[in-house]
Design a protein around this motif. Structure first.
Motif, PDB file in Angstrom:
ATOM      1  N   PRO A 262       0.835  -1.215   0.000  1.00  0.00           N
ATOM      2  CA  PRO A 262       0.000   0.000   0.000  1.00  0.00           C
ATOM      3  C   PRO A 262       0.867   1.261   0.000  1.00  0.00           C
ATOM      4  O   PRO A 262       0.942   2.002   0.983  1.00  0.00           O
ATOM      5  N   PHE A 263       1.515   1.509  -1.129  1.00  0.00           N
ATOM      6  CA  PHE A 263       2.500   2.597  -1.210  1.00  0.00           C
ATOM      7  C   PHE A 263       1.855   3.964  -0.996  1.00  0.00           C
ATOM      8  O   PHE A 263       2.351   4.778  -0.216  1.00  0.00           O
ATOM      9  N   TRP A 264       0.756   4.224  -1.674  1.00  0.00           N
ATOM     10  CA  TRP A 264       0.143   5.553  -1.580  1.00  0.00           C
ATOM     11  C   TRP A 264      -0.449   5.799  -0.197  1.00  0.00           C
ATOM     12  O   TRP A 264      -0.440   6.940   0.287  1.00  0.00           O
ATOM     13  N   ALA A 265      -0.930   4.762   0.451  1.00  0.00           N
ATOM     14  CA  ALA A 265      -1.415   4.915   1.827  1.00  0.00           C
ATOM     15  C   ALA A 265      -0.271   5.320   2.743  1.00  0.00           C
ATOM     16  O   ALA A 265      -0.417   6.201   3.591  1.00  0.00           O
ATOM     17  N   GLY A 266       0.884   4.682   2.562  1.00  0.00           N
ATOM     18  CA  GLY A 266       2.049   5.040   3.366  1.00  0.00           C
ATOM     19  C   GLY A 266       2.541   6.443   3.074  1.00  0.00           C
ATOM     20  O   GLY A 266       2.956   7.167   3.979  1.00  0.00           O
ATOM     21  N   LEU A 267       2.479   6.852   1.806  1.00  0.00           N
ATOM     22  CA  LEU A 267       2.935   8.193   1.444  1.00  0.00           C
ATOM     23  C   LEU A 267       2.029   9.269   2.042  1.00  0.00           C
ATOM     24  O   LEU A 267       2.510  10.269   2.597  1.00  0.00           O
ATOM     25  N   PHE A 268       0.715   9.074   1.965  1.00  0.00           N
ATOM     26  CA  PHE A 268      -0.215  10.037   2.577  1.00  0.00           C
ATOM     27  C   PHE A 268      -0.069  10.051   4.096  1.00  0.00           C
ATOM     28  O   PHE A 268      -0.163  11.109   4.724  1.00  0.00           O
ATOM     29  N   THR A 269       0.163   8.890   4.694  1.00  0.00           N
ATOM     30  CA  THR A 269       0.345   8.822   6.140  1.00  0.00           C
ATOM     31  C   THR A 269       1.630   9.531   6.546  1.00  0.00           C
ATOM     32  O   THR A 269       1.660  10.265   7.540  1.00  0.00           O
ATOM     33  N   PHE A 270       2.697   9.324   5.786  1.00  0.00           N
ATOM     34  CA  PHE A 270       3.962  10.009   6.054  1.00  0.00           C
ATOM     35  C   PHE A 270       3.779  11.522   5.915  1.00  0.00           C
ATOM     36  O   PHE A 270       4.273  12.297   6.736  1.00  0.00           O
ATOM     37  N   ALA A 271       3.042  11.920   4.883  1.00  0.00           N
ATOM     38  CA  ALA A 271       2.777  13.342   4.671  1.00  0.00           C
ATOM     39  C   ALA A 271       1.884  13.923   5.765  1.00  0.00           C
ATOM     40  O   ALA A 271       1.897  15.131   5.998  1.00  0.00           O
ATOM     41  N   ALA A 272       1.117  13.106   6.433  1.00  0.00           N
ATOM     42  CA  ALA A 272       0.292  13.579   7.548  1.00  0.00           C
ATOM     43  C   ALA A 272       1.131  13.812   8.796  1.00  0.00           C
ATOM     44  O   ALA A 272       0.868  14.730   9.571  1.00  0.00           O
ATOM     45  N   GLY A 273       2.131  12.968   8.993  1.00  0.00           N
ATOM     46  CA  GLY A 273       2.948  13.096  10.192  1.00  0.00           C
ATOM     47  C   GLY A 273       3.859  14.305  10.189  1.00  0.00           C
ATOM     48  O   GLY A 273       4.141  14.885  11.246  1.00  0.00           O
ATOM     49  N   LEU A 274       4.324  14.721   9.020  1.00  0.00           N
ATOM     50  CA  LEU A 274       5.285  15.823   8.952  1.00  0.00           C
ATOM     51  C   LEU A 274       4.728  17.168   9.414  1.00  0.00           C
ATOM     52  O   LEU A 274       5.353  17.822  10.253  1.00  0.00           O
ATOM     53  N   PRO A 275       3.565  17.636   8.940  1.00  0.00           N
ATOM     54  CA  PRO A 275       3.085  18.921   9.448  1.00  0.00           C
ATOM     55  C   PRO A 275       2.662  18.866  10.917  1.00  0.00           C
ATOM     56  O   PRO A 275       2.779  19.862  11.634  1.00  0.00           O
TER      57      PRO A 275
END
Length: 149
Positions: A20-33
């Motif tokens: 689930p690459f895109w799920a991980g990318l959106f989750t990673f992008a959620a953690g940064l801000p």
């Protein structure tokens, strides 16, 4: 050199499609801000904007957990449903705890990433190896035949 780049791109595409690459990318992008905004001092012209509050520890915990869940989605696909539900809950908790969920960027990205993680289905080897024309023409059983009664 061009062949090596093509092989690397194909290898990354195969790796990306198996998880689930895109799920991980959106989750990673959620953690940064969520991690960044409570500790940043932003300046808009001559107006300083400091979002550091007493919720900095909560933001740190939520942000680190979201980044860790993103990495686990990429490397341990078996936990995708647990990680997806946890990401959704952490994103919702970040709204009151972490400066409106990282100014709504982390909240929305976390909800999308968690939803994608819960919805992702691992590819099956048999269905992927069968051409699309054969899959469409393969009859599927509609039910049991009860002898025309």
């Amino acid at each position: 050199m061009r062949v090596a780049a093509t092989d690397a791109r194909r290898g990354f595409r195969a790796w990306r499609d198996a998880r689930p690459f895109w799920a991980g990318l959106f989750t990673f992008a959620a953690g940064l801000p969520i991690l960044y905004f409570p500790y940043a001092h932003l300046n808009f012209g001559a107006i300083p904007l400091a979002l550091s509050t007493s919720a900095g520890a909560g933001s740190l915990i939520i942000g680190v957990l979201l980044v860790a869940l993103a990495i686990s989605l990429w490397f341990h696909q078996q936990v995708r449903v647990f990680a997806g539900i946890t990401v959704i809950l952490l994103a919702l908790i970040s709204f009151p705890v972490a400066n409106l969920g990282g100014l709504l960027i982390g909240l929305v990205s976390g909800l999308i990433g968690g939803s994608l993680a819960c919805a992702w289905i691992p590819p099956t080897g048999a269905a992927d190896s069968q051409p699309a024309a054969n899959r469409a023409s393969t009859p599927s059983p509609a039910g049991e035949d009860h002898g025309g009664k």
